[in-house]
Design an enzyme around this catalytic site. Structure first.
Site, PDB file in Angstrom:
ATOM      1  N   ALA A   1       0.855  -1.184   0.000  1.00 42.90           N
ATOM      2  CA  ALA A   1       0.000   0.000   0.000  1.00 42.90           C
ATOM      3  C   ALA A   1       0.893   1.235   0.000  1.00 42.90           C
ATOM      4  O   ALA A   1       1.858   1.315   0.752  1.00 42.90           O
ATOM      5  CB  ALA A   1      -0.906   0.006   1.227  1.00 42.90           C
ATOM      6  N   LYS A   2       0.578   2.174  -0.866  1.00 46.17           N
ATOM      7  CA  LYS A   2       1.391   3.395  -0.990  1.00 46.17           C
ATOM      8  C   LYS A   2       0.845   4.418   0.007  1.00 46.17           C
ATOM      9  O   LYS A   2       0.018   5.272  -0.320  1.00 46.17           O
ATOM     10  CB  LYS A   2       1.343   3.907  -2.425  1.00 46.17           C
ATOM     11  CG  LYS A   2       2.481   4.843  -2.799  1.00 46.17           C
ATOM     12  CD  LYS A   2       2.499   5.074  -4.296  1.00 46.17           C
ATOM     13  CE  LYS A   2       3.519   6.126  -4.697  1.00 46.17           C
ATOM     14  NZ  LYS A   2       4.907   5.689  -4.495  1.00 46.17           N
ATOM     15  N   THR A   3       1.308   4.274   1.251  1.00 47.37           N
ATOM     16  CA  THR A   3       0.741   4.989   2.389  1.00 47.37           C
ATOM     17  C   THR A   3       1.587   6.212   2.735  1.00 47.37           C
ATOM     18  O   THR A   3       2.811   6.120   2.843  1.00 47.37           O
ATOM     19  CB  THR A   3       0.683   4.057   3.612  1.00 47.37           C
ATOM     20  OG1 THR A   3       0.041   2.839   3.241  1.00 47.37           O
ATOM     21  CG2 THR A   3      -0.059   4.704   4.755  1.00 47.37           C
TER      22      THR A   3
ATOM     23  N   TYR B   1       6.332   6.905   4.321  1.00 46.00           N
ATOM     24  CA  TYR B   1       7.455   7.547   3.648  1.00 46.00           C
ATOM     25  C   TYR B   1       8.365   8.306   4.615  1.00 46.00           C
ATOM     26  O   TYR B   1       9.380   8.879   4.193  1.00 46.00           O
ATOM     27  CB  TYR B   1       6.945   8.424   2.498  1.00 46.00           C
ATOM     28  CG  TYR B   1       6.688   7.544   1.277  1.00 46.00           C
ATOM     29  CD1 TYR B   1       7.611   7.475   0.247  1.00 46.00           C
ATOM     30  CD2 TYR B   1       5.568   6.726   1.215  1.00 46.00           C
ATOM     31  CE1 TYR B   1       7.405   6.637  -0.841  1.00 46.00           C
ATOM     32  CE2 TYR B   1       5.359   5.877   0.144  1.00 46.00           C
ATOM     33  CZ  TYR B   1       6.279   5.839  -0.883  1.00 46.00           C
ATOM     34  OH  TYR B   1       6.084   4.993  -1.947  1.00 46.00           O
TER      35      TYR B   1
END
Length: 314
Positions: free
Chosen positions: A166-168, A172
Site C-alpha cells: 500500500a502506498k501509504t 514515507y
C-alpha cells in the site's frame, strides 16, 4: 534535489488543484491543522506522469495507478468517495486547466478533519489531485551517467508490520530517513535493506541488478512496493528476451553486479554507478540498462506503437 527546485520555480504559473470534487485555486488548496492524516499519516497517494508524446500529452499507465490508489486504501478501511472514472476526468481537467503538456501527477486521499484520536472514527476521506512540471527526479545527468548511492542504516519495515504494497503517506518517513542520511553523506540516493538484510528498494524506487545479461529484482515477498514502472521494465525486458528473475538479492551481490539501476514513476530508469563508493561494472550506464532505458523512453514518448493501451490521452 533538482526536481523539487524545478517545482518551486514553476508553481507560480499553476492555477488549479482539484479537491473533493471542485477545482480550487492553487493557493487556496488547504486543509485544517487538525486533519487526521497530518497527525497519523493516514493517507494514500500515487505518483504518475503525463508525457508530451508525438501524439499529444498522455498519462502513462494511469489505470494501474488509480487501481493501486484504491487498493492502497483498503487496509485502512478508507472509502474513496469518488469513482475511478471521476478521478480520471478530474486529472485530465487539472492538466488542461494548468495548460500542462509534460507533468507529474499527485492524487492523494486521506482522513480529514473531524476528530483526533488514533481511530479515524467519522473523519471524512478527503481527495485531492495536483499536477506540475517535473523533469528528471534525480537530475537529467543522472539518466545518462548514473548516481552514487549508499546502503542506508535504516531498514525497510516488514509487510507483517505495515502493508508494504500500500502506498501509504506515513510510511514515507522511512524513505525520508534513508534518503536524507544518504544526502548528508554525499550520495544522491539510498538503498534500503529489509529486516532480513536483503535488498528491498530505494526510498522512492524499485531496484534492478544485471548479471551475465540477465535481470534480477527483489520479489514482492521482500517487503517492496509493487512498482508500476518496475512492472513496465519487466515487461519490456521479457519482450526483448532478457531473462528476468524476481528473487532475494543479498547486499553483497550489489558490489559484484555488472549493472544496477532504479525504476519509478519519478525516477523513470536511472543507472547506479557506485554503491558505498564501490564502482558497479565499469562505472557507467551498462548495455542492458541502456537498452531498457531507451525502450522505456521510446515507449513513453510514443516513438513506438507498443502498448498503446497504457496511455490515456489528454
Amino acid at each position: 534535489m533538482p526536481g523539487f527546485d524545478e517545482m518551486r520555480a514553476e508553481r507560480d504559473s499553476l492555477d488549479t488543484i482539484w479537491m473533493n470534487g471542485e477545482f480550487t485555486d492553487w493557493e487556496d488548496a488547504t486543509t485544517h491543522v487538525l486533519t487526521h492524516g497530518l497527525h497519523y499519516g493516514t493517507g494514500v497517494f500515487e505518483g504518475a506522469r503525463c508525457y508530451d508524446t508525438e501524439n499529444g500529452p498522455a498519462l502513462f499507465r494511469w489505470d494501474a495507478h488509480v487501481e493501486r490508489l484504491f487498493d492502497s486504501a483498503k487496509p485502512y478501511d478508507m472509502e474513496i468517495p469518488f469513482s475511478k472514472d471521476e478521478l480520471t476526468e478530474a486529472t485530465l481537467e487539472v492538466i488542461r486547466r494548468n495548460d500542462l503538456e509534460s507533468c507529474y501527477i499527485r492524487p492523494v486521499a486521506y482522513y480529514g478533519y473531524h476528530q483526533l484520536g488514533v481511530s479515524p472514527g467519522d473523519c471524512p476521506t478527503d481527495v485531492a489531485i495536483a499536477a506540475w512540471p517535473w523533469g528528471a527526479y534525480l537530475g537529467e545527468e543522472a539518466l545518462q551517467n548514473g548516481i552514487d548511492v549508499m546502503i542506508s542504516s535504516w531498514r525497510k519495515h516488514a509487510s507483517s508490520q505495515i502493508p508494504t504494497n500500500a502506498k501509504t503517506n506515513g510510511l514515507y518517513v522511512n524513505s525520508l530517513l534513508a534518503g536524507e542520511e544518504a544526502r548528508r553523506n554525499g550520495y544522491e540516493e539510498a538503498i534500503v535493506l529489509n529486516k532480513e538484510g536483503n535488498v528491498a528498494e530505494g526510498p522512492g524506487e524499485n531496484i534492478f541488478m544485471v548479471r551475465d545479461g540477465e535481470l534480477y529484482t527483489p520479489s514482492l515477498s521482500e517487503s517492496i512496493l509493487d512498482g508500476i514502472t518496475r512492472d513496465t521494465v519487466i515487461t519490456l525486458a521479457e519482450e526483448r528476451d532478457i531473462p528476468v528473475h524476481e528473487t532475494a538479492i543479498s547486499r553483497g551481490e550489489l558490489n559484484t553486479a555488472d549493472e544496477l539501476f532504479f525504476t519509478g514513476s519519478a525516477a523513470e530508469v536511472t543507472p547506479i554507478r557506485k554503491v558505498d563508493n564501490v564502482v558497479i561494472g565499469d562505472g557507467s550506464r551498462g548495455p542492458v540498462t541502456e537498452e531498457l532505458q531507451s525502450a522505456f523512453f521510446d515507449l513513453v514518448d510514443r516513438r513506438t506503437d507498443e502498448h498503446d493501451d497504457w496511455f490515456t490521452y489528454v
